[in-house]
Design a protein around this motif. Structure first.
Motif, PDB file in Angstrom:
ATOM      1  N   GLN A 168       0.918  -1.252   0.147  1.00  0.00           N
ATOM      2  CA  GLN A 168      -0.001  -0.075   0.033  1.00  0.00           C
ATOM      3  C   GLN A 168       0.651   1.229   0.112  1.00  0.00           C
ATOM      4  N   ILE A 169       2.045   1.204   0.803  1.00  0.00           N
ATOM      5  CA  ILE A 169       2.987   2.397   1.071  1.00  0.00           C
ATOM      6  C   ILE A 169       3.348   2.656  -0.649  1.00  0.00           C
ATOM      7  N   VAL A 170       4.102   1.497  -1.111  1.00  0.00           N
ATOM      8  CA  VAL A 170       4.957   1.776  -2.318  1.00  0.00           C
ATOM      9  C   VAL A 170       3.839   2.168  -3.428  1.00  0.00           C
ATOM     10  N   ALA A 171       2.551   1.937  -3.200  1.00  0.00           N
ATOM     11  CA  ALA A 171       1.517   2.264  -4.466  1.00  0.00           C
ATOM     12  C   ALA A 171       1.227   3.730  -4.728  1.00  0.00           C
ATOM     13  N   PHE A 172       1.625   4.568  -3.326  1.00  0.00           N
ATOM     14  CA  PHE A 172       1.472   5.743  -3.508  1.00  0.00           C
ATOM     15  C   PHE A 172       2.310   6.608  -4.921  1.00  0.00           C
ATOM     16  N   LYS A 173       1.771   7.459  -5.667  1.00  0.00           N
ATOM     17  CA  LYS A 173       2.317   8.115  -6.834  1.00  0.00           C
ATOM     18  C   LYS A 173       3.129   9.284  -5.979  1.00  0.00           C
ATOM     19  N   ALA A 201     -11.361   4.876 -16.975  1.00  0.00           N
ATOM     20  CA  ALA A 201     -10.188   5.444 -17.346  1.00  0.00           C
ATOM     21  C   ALA A 201      -9.433   5.602 -16.113  1.00  0.00           C
ATOM     22  N   TYR A 202      -9.807   5.713 -15.095  1.00  0.00           N
ATOM     23  CA  TYR A 202      -9.035   6.254 -13.787  1.00  0.00           C
ATOM     24  C   TYR A 202      -8.810   4.732 -13.358  1.00  0.00           C
ATOM     25  N   ALA A 203      -9.443   3.588 -13.481  1.00  0.00           N
ATOM     26  CA  ALA A 203      -9.107   2.281 -13.032  1.00  0.00           C
ATOM     27  C   ALA A 203      -8.026   1.648 -14.020  1.00  0.00           C
ATOM     28  N   ALA A 204      -8.041   1.980 -15.284  1.00  0.00           N
ATOM     29  CA  ALA A 204      -6.770   1.811 -16.208  1.00  0.00           C
ATOM     30  C   ALA A 204      -5.430   2.357 -15.801  1.00  0.00           C
ATOM     31  N   ALA A 205      -5.368   3.675 -15.200  1.00  0.00           N
ATOM     32  CA  ALA A 205      -4.224   4.422 -15.007  1.00  0.00           C
ATOM     33  C   ALA A 205      -3.779   3.928 -13.669  1.00  0.00           C
ATOM     34  N   ASN A 206      -4.508   3.171 -12.861  1.00  0.00           N
ATOM     35  CA  ASN A 206      -4.173   3.035 -11.501  1.00  0.00           C
ATOM     36  C   ASN A 206      -3.919   1.559 -11.125  1.00  0.00           C
ATOM     37  N   VAL A 207      -3.270   0.747 -11.888  1.00  0.00           N
ATOM     38  CA  VAL A 207      -3.061  -0.618 -11.812  1.00  0.00           C
ATOM     39  C   VAL A 207      -2.515  -0.801 -10.805  1.00  0.00           C
ATOM     40  N   PRO A 208      -1.195  -0.038 -10.457  1.00  0.00           N
ATOM     41  CA  PRO A 208      -0.328  -0.375  -9.190  1.00  0.00           C
ATOM     42  C   PRO A 208      -1.301  -0.082  -8.084  1.00  0.00           C
ATOM     43  N   ARG A 209      -1.952   0.798  -7.826  1.00  0.00           N
ATOM     44  CA  ARG A 209      -3.012   0.814  -6.691  1.00  0.00           C
ATOM     45  C   ARG A 209      -4.045  -0.292  -6.496  1.00  0.00           C
TER      46      ARG A 209
END
Length: 586
Positions: A129-134, A304-312
């Motif tokens: 969770q920590i490393v998924a922050f941009k 669009a938001y979901a596709a751009a936030n695969v890391p999260r």
């Protein structure tokens, strides 16, 4: 770094730098620049992870480990303790290794360990969770600010806070370097073809499991997976499969930690393996459904938001996966124990000439409070051996059954061997960074071990030879009754000492010292009775009678010396208990 280099070599072998595609020859990859980005970024990521974990452990880690060993009243509280501890020390592997050490040292039962192991997997999701922050853009600012805090302030708390901030900055900067270093692979067809195979979960699980086993850190694997996802190189489904592989690969650490340990420790590691592999097997057919679930949790459900936030989404899937597994497996902890017992059945321990400590475990040395607790447990075991050896010797004198030397000598050899192992263990502990109270407790335990060693020497060097001489004739009426009473009191003192060491809260150590007036009075009465017995013989006094008196008084004297050592050991054990309560209060 060595493991990362091996992993890069595997990747290079898996998709060569020059590969023919439909459009012709693939372009060359900037291998050196990629290696710098990947290996350098991974090194910074791992160093930042260690820096953050060390700072957190320095601040509250020791108390978290103490809580881990104690807050295990039921599996729910044990799971919470495991999750909190892992979130603090940033490693489920370290938590599992601690659990194996606690079980080996008798500080935790196998049943209690189930909840902690399950909770550790939940706590490990905090790293993802920590490393998924941009926040890569602020990474260098965090490094600079954290470093400044460690240099400017001399106080411990702000300094550790600065280390945490700097460590997080290194983590984010390392992930940025890894992501940038792997960016050319997006235009390299052989790599994209190879990554397409990751859509099938089994290859992804195998690759992630192997890498995690090499670096012994599922957090490192999760960081790399999220970094790859940040570059748009993998899908959510592939990322979930890679996370599953990391969960399986981290089992290797627990297995290695239990190698050469007791059957109980092996069962604890088996529970960890069964839980992690079982959880993956349950979810393996439902990866698409899990992916849809975390996509649906995206903000307002926007595609669009979901596709751009695969890391999260990968981090969220990791958390949901482990939370769900915890809720599934917690009610069935007894089944895990049953399966572990089947995998690791009981078998006779091999006989060894060298006595083996039961509670001392080198893995506890990094947690001084737990190591000192294990030391007390081993001392209690040694006190039990001393008590049993003393009782057998006295029984040989009173009942004259067999040679007491044959019955007692092997146990005394074990006691001396355990004394050596105890001193060696405490010497290694003394090299750690101990508080004042912990150093004092270590000194008290060394003294207790020496007292128990001296009891072994007194029994073998003085009491046994005197017992052999007394057994050539019956004990005189002047000594027999009082001698038995004296021996009974000393046996009780040794039993109280054993309880004082195993359960400091019992307060039995004080009872050992309170027995001194009774011991002294009995010895004085015995000496007076012997004198009057000899005087009563008058003209019939023989040299054999004098020899008998001397032998009987040698037995009395040896018993007295055993008590003296037990009293000193009880005094040291009582002081150790006080220091332990002070250490826990602070």
């Amino acid at each position: 770094m060595q493991q990362a280099a091996v992993f890069l070599a595997i990747l290079t072998w898996a998709f060569p730098l020059h590969a023919q595609t439909d459009a012709g020859m693939a372009p060359d990859l900037p291998v050196w620049q990629m290696a710098q980005g990947l290996l350098g970024g991974l090194a910074l990521f791992l160093f930042g992870l260690d820096r953050t974990a060390d700072a957190l452990k320095a601040a509250v880690g020791d108390r978290m480990k103490t809580m881990l060993a104690r807050v295990t009243a039921n599996r729910v509280t044990a799971a919470i303790a495991g999750a909190v501890t892992t979130a603090i020390i940033q490693s489920s592997s370290v938590t599992t290794v601690l659990v194996v050490g606690f079980v080996t040292a008798g500080l935790m039962s196998v049943s209690q360990s189930v909840g902690v192991i399950i909770g550790a997997n939940v706590g490990s999701t905090m790293t993802a969770q920590i490393v998924a922050f941009k926040v890569e853009q602020t990474a260098l600012v965090m490094i600079a600010a954290g470093f400044a805090a460690t240099v400017i302030t001399g106080r411990d708390v702000p300094k550790q806070f600065g280390n945490i901030v700097m460590g997080l900055g290194l983590i984010f900067f390392g992930m940025r370097l890894m992501s940038d270093g792997m960016a050319p692979l997006r235009d390299y067809p052989p790599f994209m073809e190879w990554m397409a195979t990751m859509e099938s979960p089994l290859p992804a699980i195998l690759v992630a499991g192997t890498f995690t086993a090499l670096v012994q850190s599922s957090a490192a694997t999760a960081g790399i997976v999220i970094a790859i996802a940040s570059g748009g190189l993998i899908s959510l489904e592939a990322g979930i499969a890679l996370i599953f592989g990391a969960n399986i690969g981290t089992c290797v650490t627990a297995v290695l930690a239990s190698a050469g340990k007791s059957r109980i420790a092996l069962r604890t590691a088996a529970i960890h393996v069964l839980f992690n592999i079982g959880g993956v097997l349950i979810w393996l057919p439902f990866i698409p459904q899990l992916a849809d679930l975390v996509r649906g949790l995206a903000e307002n459900g926007q595609a669009a938001y979901a596709a751009a936030n695969v890391p999260r989404q990968i981090a969220n899937a990791h958390t949901i996966f482990n939370l769900a597994n915890a809720m599934i497996f917690l009610p069935f902890g007894n089944i895990l124990i049953w399966l572990a017992n089947l995998l690791v059945p009981d078998r006779p321990e091999p006989e060894s000439v060298v006595p083996k400590p039961k509670f001392l475990d080198s893995q506890l040395l990094d947690t001084p409070r737990m190591a000192l607790h294990a030391g007390r447990q081993e001392l209690a075991r040694m006190a039990g051996i001393a008590r049993e050896s003393f009782n057998r010797t006295i029984d040989g004198i009173v009942n004259g059954s067999g040679d007491p030397y044959e019955a007692v000598h092997p146990a005394l050899v074990d006691l001396r061997g355990l004394h050596r192992a105890q001193i060696n263990y405490l010497a290694h502990l003394g090299r750690k960074d101990l508080s004042h109270e912990e150093s004092a407790r270590l000194g008290h335990q060394v003294a207790v071990s020496h007292n128990l060693f001296r009891i072994a020497e007194i029994i073998e060097g003085d009491l046994l030879p005197a017992a052999r001489r007394v057994r050539t004739w019956s004990m005189s009426g002047a000594t027999a009754g009082r001698g038995r009473a004296l021996a009974g009191n000393v046996s009780t003192a040794l039993s109280d000492l054993e309880e004082a060491l195993s359960a400091p809260e019992s307060g039995r150590g004080a009872a050992v010292g309170e027995m001194k007036p009774i011991i002294d009075l009995t010895i004085a009465q015995s000496l007076d009775a012997e004198t009057r017995w000899l005087a009563g013989l008058k003209e019939s006094l023989r040299d054999e009678d004098i020899d008998q008196m001397l032998s009987e008084m040698a037995v009395i004297e040896a018993i007295k010396r055993v008590y003296s050592q037990a009293r000193r050991a009880a005094r040291e054990a009582g002081t150790d208990a006080l220091d332990e309560s002070v250490s826990e209060a602070t």
